[in-house]
Design a protein around this motif. Structure first.
Motif, mmCIF file in Angstrom:
data_model
loop_
_atom_site.group_PDB
_atom_site.id
_atom_site.type_symbol
_atom_site.label_atom_id
_atom_site.label_comp_id
_atom_site.label_asym_id
_atom_site.label_seq_id
_atom_site.Cartn_x
_atom_site.Cartn_y
_atom_site.Cartn_z
ATOM 1 N N GLU A 1 -5.536 -3.500 -1.970
ATOM 2 C CA GLU A 1 -4.885 -3.871 -0.707
ATOM 3 C C GLU A 1 -5.891 -4.042 0.438
ATOM 4 N N LYS B 1 0.807 -1.220 0.000
ATOM 5 C CA LYS B 1 0.000 0.000 0.000
ATOM 6 C C LYS B 1 0.843 1.275 0.000
ATOM 7 N N ILE C 1 -4.354 0.432 -5.185
ATOM 8 C CA ILE C 1 -4.364 0.858 -3.783
ATOM 9 C C ILE C 1 -5.612 0.306 -3.090
#
Length: 212
Positions: A175, A123, A172
């Motif tokens: 995650e 991340k 992103i």
């Protein structure tokens, strides 16, 4: 090859590449990032540094060597750059894009190495890459509007960059998403391929306003 030796090797290569870029900058009075050689030089320097800092192993070193060797097949003569390109906005646009590219390519190698263990969290580096790419998109759009009164040119590079920006934002989200999280390594590896296509495939082959 030990990890400490690999990192030292990458650092030395980065220093050497940076010295070449600085020399060419002093020759022209501004970073000549408009040419294919200097663009590739900048991408190579950023990737050599970041892949050395990340746990990319031999894969990062081999790809760094491939980037360096490929520079010998690109014309290195510095051509006069139009005044419209010699602006801080354009330079920031290119620099931030190359940093983002280097982050995403490095992460794709790390993901490939971690695909069996699945222990790493991506991340923070993904967010960093997304930040630099977002900066490049915003600054590039601003520069294009000021230069040509066209905020978003409808050409291959701009369209694919929009796709890549949306894709990196999706990574992103992956995650923290249970549905997609199990596929994150494959998705991150694919991101590295998209970046390579965006740079080499579009810039050198498809052309457009970003073509060399």
């Amino acid at each position: 090859m030990s990890e400490s030796f690999r990192r030292r090797l990458h650092l030395l290569a980065f220093i050497a590449l940076s010295a070449v870029e600085l020399y060419r900058t002093f020759q022209t009075g501004y970073p000549p990032v408009f040419s294919p050689f200097d663009s590739l030089l900048l991408l190579t320097a950023m990737f050599v540094l970041l892949s050395g800092l990340m746990k990319t192993g031999k894969g990062g070193t081999i790809l760094s060597a491939i980037f360096i060797v490929s520079m010998f097949f690109v014309p290195y003569r510095i051509k006069e750059i139009p005044p419209i390109v010699r602006t801080p906005l354009f330079i920031l646009h290119v620099f931030s894009a190359m940093i983002a590219y280097a982050v995403f390519i490095s992460l794709s190698i790390v993901a490939l190495l971690d695909i069996k263990d699945k222990k790493l969290n991506f991340k923070k580096p993904l967010t960093a890459g997304f930040f630099f790419f977002t900066t490049s998109m915003i600054v590039g759009g601003t520069w294009a509007y000021l230069a040509w009164a066209d905020l978003f040119p409808l050409e291959p590079k701009s369209l694919f960059s929009l796709f890549l920006w949306l894709y990196s934002a999706f990574l992103i989200h992956v995650e923290t998403d249970r549905t997609f999280n199990k596929f994150k390594h494959i998705l991150i590896i694919a991101c590295g391929g998209f970046v390579l296509f965006s740079y080499f495939g579009i810039n050198f082959l498809l052309g457009g306003t970003h073509g060399f």
